[in-house]
Design a protein around this motif. Structure first.
Motif, PDB file in Angstrom:
ATOM      1  N   VAL A   6       0.850  -1.201   0.000  1.00 58.94           N
ATOM      2  CA  VAL A   6       0.000   0.000   0.000  1.00 58.94           C
ATOM      3  C   VAL A   6       0.882   1.246   0.000  1.00 58.94           C
ATOM      4  O   VAL A   6       0.645   2.201  -0.745  1.00 58.94           O
ATOM      5  N   TYR A   7       1.926   1.229   0.818  1.00 61.47           N
ATOM      6  CA  TYR A   7       2.879   2.339   0.886  1.00 61.47           C
ATOM      7  C   TYR A   7       3.509   2.584  -0.486  1.00 61.47           C
ATOM      8  O   TYR A   7       3.641   3.730  -0.927  1.00 61.47           O
ATOM      9  N   LEU A   8       3.901   1.523  -1.190  1.00 60.76           N
ATOM     10  CA  LEU A   8       4.491   1.658  -2.522  1.00 60.76           C
ATOM     11  C   LEU A   8       3.502   2.304  -3.491  1.00 60.76           C
ATOM     12  O   LEU A   8       3.879   3.165  -4.296  1.00 60.76           O
ATOM     13  N   TRP A   9       2.236   1.887  -3.432  1.00 64.18           N
ATOM     14  CA  TRP A   9       1.219   2.477  -4.311  1.00 64.18           C
ATOM     15  C   TRP A   9       0.998   3.955  -3.973  1.00 64.18           C
ATOM     16  O   TRP A   9       0.833   4.783  -4.881  1.00 64.18           O
ATOM     17  N   ILE A  10       1.029   4.290  -2.709  1.00 67.40           N
ATOM     18  CA  ILE A  10       0.885   5.696  -2.301  1.00 67.40           C
ATOM     19  C   ILE A  10       2.071   6.514  -2.827  1.00 67.40           C
ATOM     20  O   ILE A  10       1.896   7.615  -3.364  1.00 67.40           O
ATOM     21  N   MET A  11       3.267   5.977  -2.707  1.00 67.39           N
ATOM     22  CA  MET A  11       4.455   6.679  -3.216  1.00 67.39           C
ATOM     23  C   MET A  11       4.373   6.856  -4.732  1.00 67.39           C
ATOM     24  O   MET A  11       4.723   7.915  -5.257  1.00 67.39           O
ATOM     25  N   ALA A  12       3.911   5.847  -5.443  1.00 64.56           N
ATOM     26  CA  ALA A  12       3.759   5.960  -6.897  1.00 64.56           C
ATOM     27  C   ALA A  12       2.711   7.022  -7.237  1.00 64.56           C
ATOM     28  O   ALA A  12       2.907   7.818  -8.171  1.00 64.56           O
ATOM     29  N   GLY A  13       1.624   7.054  -6.485  1.00 66.90           N
ATOM     30  CA  GLY A  13       0.596   8.074  -6.695  1.00 66.90           C
ATOM     31  C   GLY A  13       1.132   9.470  -6.435  1.00 66.90           C
ATOM     32  O   GLY A  13       0.866  10.410  -7.201  1.00 66.90           O
ATOM     33  N   LEU A  14       1.893   9.615  -5.353  1.00 66.86           N
ATOM     34  CA  LEU A  14       2.502  10.916  -5.045  1.00 66.86           C
ATOM     35  C   LEU A  14       3.475  11.335  -6.133  1.00 66.86           C
ATOM     36  O   LEU A  14       3.560  12.514  -6.491  1.00 66.86           O
ATOM     37  N   ALA A  15       4.219  10.386  -6.687  1.00 71.21           N
ATOM     38  CA  ALA A  15       5.152  10.695  -7.772  1.00 71.21           C
ATOM     39  C   ALA A  15       4.397  11.253  -8.979  1.00 71.21           C
ATOM     40  O   ALA A  15       4.830  12.226  -9.603  1.00 71.21           O
ATOM     41  N   LEU A  16       3.257  10.671  -9.279  1.00 70.48           N
ATOM     42  CA  LEU A  16       2.435  11.150 -10.396  1.00 70.48           C
ATOM     43  C   LEU A  16       1.921  12.569 -10.125  1.00 70.48           C
ATOM     44  O   LEU A  16       1.989  13.440 -10.995  1.00 70.48           O
ATOM     45  N   VAL A  17       1.444  12.802  -8.912  1.00 71.07           N
ATOM     46  CA  VAL A  17       0.951  14.134  -8.536  1.00 71.07           C
ATOM     47  C   VAL A  17       2.072  15.165  -8.641  1.00 71.07           C
ATOM     48  O   VAL A  17       1.885  16.259  -9.197  1.00 71.07           O
ATOM     49  N   VAL A  18       3.254  14.834  -8.131  1.00 72.62           N
ATOM     50  CA  VAL A  18       4.388  15.764  -8.181  1.00 72.62           C
ATOM     51  C   VAL A  18       4.818  16.002  -9.626  1.00 72.62           C
ATOM     52  O   VAL A  18       5.103  17.136 -10.021  1.00 72.62           O
ATOM     53  N   PHE A  19       4.824  14.962 -10.447  1.00 73.66           N
ATOM     54  CA  PHE A  19       5.180  15.107 -11.860  1.00 73.66           C
ATOM     55  C   PHE A  19       4.249  16.099 -12.543  1.00 73.66           C
ATOM     56  O   PHE A  19       4.702  17.008 -13.246  1.00 73.66           O
ATOM     57  N   VAL A  20       2.961  15.929 -12.348  1.00 70.47           N
ATOM     58  CA  VAL A  20       1.982  16.834 -12.962  1.00 70.47           C
ATOM     59  C   VAL A  20       2.158  18.251 -12.411  1.00 70.47           C
ATOM     60  O   VAL A  20       2.192  19.229 -13.166  1.00 70.47           O
ATOM     61  N   ALA A  21       2.311  18.372 -11.091  1.00 76.18           N
ATOM     62  CA  ALA A  21       2.452  19.694 -10.469  1.00 76.18           C
ATOM     63  C   ALA A  21       3.686  20.424 -10.975  1.00 76.18           C
ATOM     64  O   ALA A  21       3.630  21.636 -11.258  1.00 76.18           O
ATOM     65  N   LEU A  22       4.806  19.717 -11.099  1.00 77.34           N
ATOM     66  CA  LEU A  22       6.040  20.368 -11.537  1.00 77.34           C
ATOM     67  C   LEU A  22       6.020  20.731 -13.017  1.00 77.34           C
ATOM     68  O   LEU A  22       6.820  21.550 -13.469  1.00 77.34           O
ATOM     69  N   ASN A  23       5.100  20.141 -13.768  1.00 76.40           N
ATOM     70  CA  ASN A  23       4.944  20.521 -15.161  1.00 76.40           C
ATOM     71  C   ASN A  23       3.964  21.684 -15.330  1.00 76.40           C
ATOM     72  O   ASN A  23       3.768  22.170 -16.429  1.00 76.40           O
ATOM     73  N   ARG A  24       3.362  22.104 -14.234  1.00 80.65           N
ATOM     74  CA  ARG A  24       2.404  23.209 -14.283  1.00 80.65           C
ATOM     75  C   ARG A  24       2.869  24.442 -13.513  1.00 80.65           C
ATOM     76  O   ARG A  24       2.190  25.454 -13.504  1.00 80.65           O
ATOM     77  N   THR A  25       4.006  24.324 -12.839  1.00 75.98           N
ATOM     78  CA  THR A  25       4.522  25.452 -12.064  1.00 75.98           C
ATOM     79  C   THR A  25       6.034  25.479 -12.155  1.00 75.98           C
ATOM     80  O   THR A  25       6.653  24.451 -12.429  1.00 75.98           O
ATOM     81  N   GLU A  26       6.602  26.638 -11.926  1.00 73.67           N
ATOM     82  CA  GLU A  26       8.052  26.738 -11.895  1.00 73.67           C
ATOM     83  C   GLU A  26       8.530  26.386 -10.490  1.00 73.67           C
ATOM     84  O   GLU A  26       8.007  26.906  -9.505  1.00 73.67           O
ATOM     85  N   ALA A  27       9.499  25.513 -10.438  1.00 73.43           N
ATOM     86  CA  ALA A  27      10.060  25.132  -9.140  1.00 73.43           C
ATOM     87  C   ALA A  27      10.691  26.366  -8.504  1.00 73.43           C
ATOM     88  O   ALA A  27      11.290  27.186  -9.188  1.00 73.43           O
ATOM     89  N   GLY A  28      10.546  26.501  -7.216  1.00 77.02           N
ATOM     90  CA  GLY A  28      11.045  27.681  -6.513  1.00 77.02           C
ATOM     91  C   GLY A  28      12.471  27.532  -6.041  1.00 77.02           C
ATOM     92  O   GLY A  28      12.795  27.864  -4.912  1.00 77.02           O
ATOM     93  N   TYR A  29      13.333  27.037  -6.917  1.00 75.21           N
ATOM     94  CA  TYR A  29      14.708  26.772  -6.515  1.00 75.21           C
ATOM     95  C   TYR A  29      15.662  27.298  -7.576  1.00 75.21           C
ATOM     96  O   TYR A  29      15.355  27.323  -8.752  1.00 75.21           O
TER      97      TYR A  29
END
Length: 171
Positions: A6-29
Motif C-alpha cells: 500500500v505504501y508503494l502504491w501511495i508513493m507511486a501516486g505521489l510521484a504522479l501528482v508531483v510530476f503533474v504539479a512540476l509541469n504546471r509550475t516553476e520550481a522555486g529553486y
C-alpha cells in the motif's frame, strides 16, 4: 496486499501528482526562486538539512534490523552503497556549492519529506520486507551473482556521472 505494498502504491501516486504539479509550475529553486515561495535559507545549509535525514534514517533502520534479524553481508553492501550516495549528497555536495544562494524553506521541507519517505521505503524493503521472501535473495553468495554485479556497476557508473555533472554545474 500488505501495508508495505500500500505504501508503494501511495508513493507511486505521489510521484504522479508531483510530476503533474512540476509541469504546471516553476520550481522555486535556483534561478527560478521567487518571493512567492516564502522565506529562504542558505542553500548549503538547506541541502545538508534536506539530505542528511535519509542518511540517518537508513542507519536507524539498519541498526534495528541487525538487532532483530542478524547480519547479512549482501544487505550491508547495499546499505553501504546507499549511504555512500547520501554521504556525498549531504556532507560533501552542499559545501562545494559556489556563491551564497538561497533555498525556500518550503522547497527544503518538501525535500526532507520525500527523502525520509524514500529512505523508509528502501530501508524497510531491504531490512524487513525482504526477509519475508521464502527464498532469501540477499544471501551472501548473491553478491557474486550477475544481477548484483550488473546492478553495482550501474550504480557506481551513475554515481560517477552524478559527481561529474555536479562538477560541471559548479564550474
Amino acid at each position: 496486499m500488505n501495508a508495505f505494498h500500500v505504501y508503494l502504491w501511495i508513493m507511486a501516486g505521489l510521484a504522479l501528482v508531483v510530476f503533474v504539479a512540476l509541469n504546471r509550475t516553476e520550481a522555486g529553486y535556483g534561478m527560478l526562486r521567487t518571493s512567492k515561495w516564502g522565506f529562504s535559507i542558505n542553500n548549503k545549509l538547506a541541502w545538508f538539512l534536506m539530505e542528511f535525514p535519509v542518511f540517518f534514517a537508513m542507519i536507524i533502520l539498519c541498526v534495528i534490523s541487525l538487532n532483530r534479524n542478524g547480519f547479512s553481508i549482501a544487505r550491508i553492501v547495499i546499505f553501504c552503497l546507499f549511504q555512500m550516495h547520501y554521504l556525498q549528497r549531504a556532507l560533501i555536495f552542499p559545501w562545494l556549492l559556489k556563491g551564497n544562494g538561497k533555498m525556500p524553506l518550503r522547497v527544503m521541507l518538501m525535500g526532507i519529506t520525500f527523502n525520509v519517505l524514500n529512505a523508509t521505503m528502501q530501508g524497510w524493503w531491504l531490512f524487513y520486507e525482504s526477509y519475508k521472501i521464502p527464498e532469501d535473495q540477499y544471501v551472501a553468495a548473491w553478491i557474486y551473482s550477475l544481477p548484483f554485479i550488473i546492478g553495482t556497476v550501474l550504480f557506481v557508473s551513475g554515481f560517477i556521472i552524478n559527481l561529474h555533472a555536479d562538477y560541471i554545474i559548479r564550474h
